[in-house]
Design a protein around this motif. Structure first.
Motif, PDB file in Angstrom:
ATOM      1  N   ASN A 158       0.848  -1.234  -0.039  1.00 33.59           N
ATOM      2  CA  ASN A 158       0.030  -0.006  -0.167  1.00 33.59           C
ATOM      3  C   ASN A 158       0.846   1.273   0.011  1.00 33.59           C
ATOM      4  OD1 ASN A 158      -2.792  -0.805   0.096  1.00 33.59           O
ATOM      5  ND2 ASN A 158      -2.088  -2.029   1.897  1.00 33.59           N
TER       6      ASN A 158
ATOM      7  N   ALA B 233      -1.107   4.772   4.081  1.00 25.71           N
ATOM      8  CA  ALA B 233      -0.564   3.446   3.547  1.00 25.71           C
ATOM      9  C   ALA B 233      -0.789   2.599   4.729  1.00 25.71           C
ATOM     10  CB  ALA B 233       0.843   3.551   3.255  1.00 25.71           C
TER      11      ALA B 233
ATOM     12  N   ARG C 298      -4.650   1.862   4.991  1.00 23.16           N
ATOM     13  CA  ARG C 298      -5.023   1.095   4.048  1.00 23.16           C
ATOM     14  C   ARG C 298      -4.759  -0.578   4.121  1.00 23.16           C
ATOM     15  NH1 ARG C 298      -3.510   5.367   0.980  1.00 23.16           N
ATOM     16  NH2 ARG C 298      -1.441   4.449   0.224  1.00 23.16           N
ATOM     17  N   SER C 299      -4.008  -0.753   4.930  1.00 21.34           N
ATOM     18  CA  SER C 299      -3.185  -1.972   5.172  1.00 21.34           C
ATOM     19  C   SER C 299      -4.231  -2.942   5.963  1.00 21.34           C
ATOM     20  CB  SER C 299      -2.089  -2.213   5.829  1.00 21.34           C
ATOM     21  OG  SER C 299      -1.138  -1.283   4.818  1.00 21.34           O
TER      22      SER C 299
END
Length: 109
Positions: A37, A81, A84-85
């Motif tokens: 991500n 990031a 979003r993981s």
């Protein structure tokens, strides 16, 4: 006569902790998930470090900027990031809160 090791003591207390090898493998999975991500932002340079922890259910306990890149846009992209993981793979049984805390640098060029 056999000496009692740490795992024997943990079992006698009713607690079992995750092995170092298991946690190394889990940390690699978490880092790979975050890397998938990772944002690609051209034209800006710097390194942002994000600290975060995973819950026993694979959710995000917290995520925070541990060290700024000096550019708010890069810092926010690195935080995004990690967010979003989610969800992360479930951690190994017996993983401690300390074993589920991570710090990942994001290098932007």
């Amino acid at each position: 006569v056999r000496a009692r090791g740490a795992s024997d003591a943990a079992q006698s207390n009713g607690r079992v902790s995750a092995s170092v090898g298991t946690m190394v493998g889990y940390a690699a999975l978490v880092r790979a998930r975050v890397a998938s991500n990772r944002p690609s932002i051209a034209g800006r340079g710097g390194t942002a470090v994000i600290s975060f922890a995973v819950t026993t259910g694979g959710r995000l306990a917290y995520a925070r900027l541990a060290r700024s890149s000096g550019t708010p846009m890069l810092d926010q992209a690195a935080l995004a990031a990690v967010r979003r993981s989610v969800p992360f793979p479930p951690p190994p049984a017996g993983a401690s809160a300390r074993q589920l805390a991570f710090s990942i640098p994001f290098h932007f060029k």
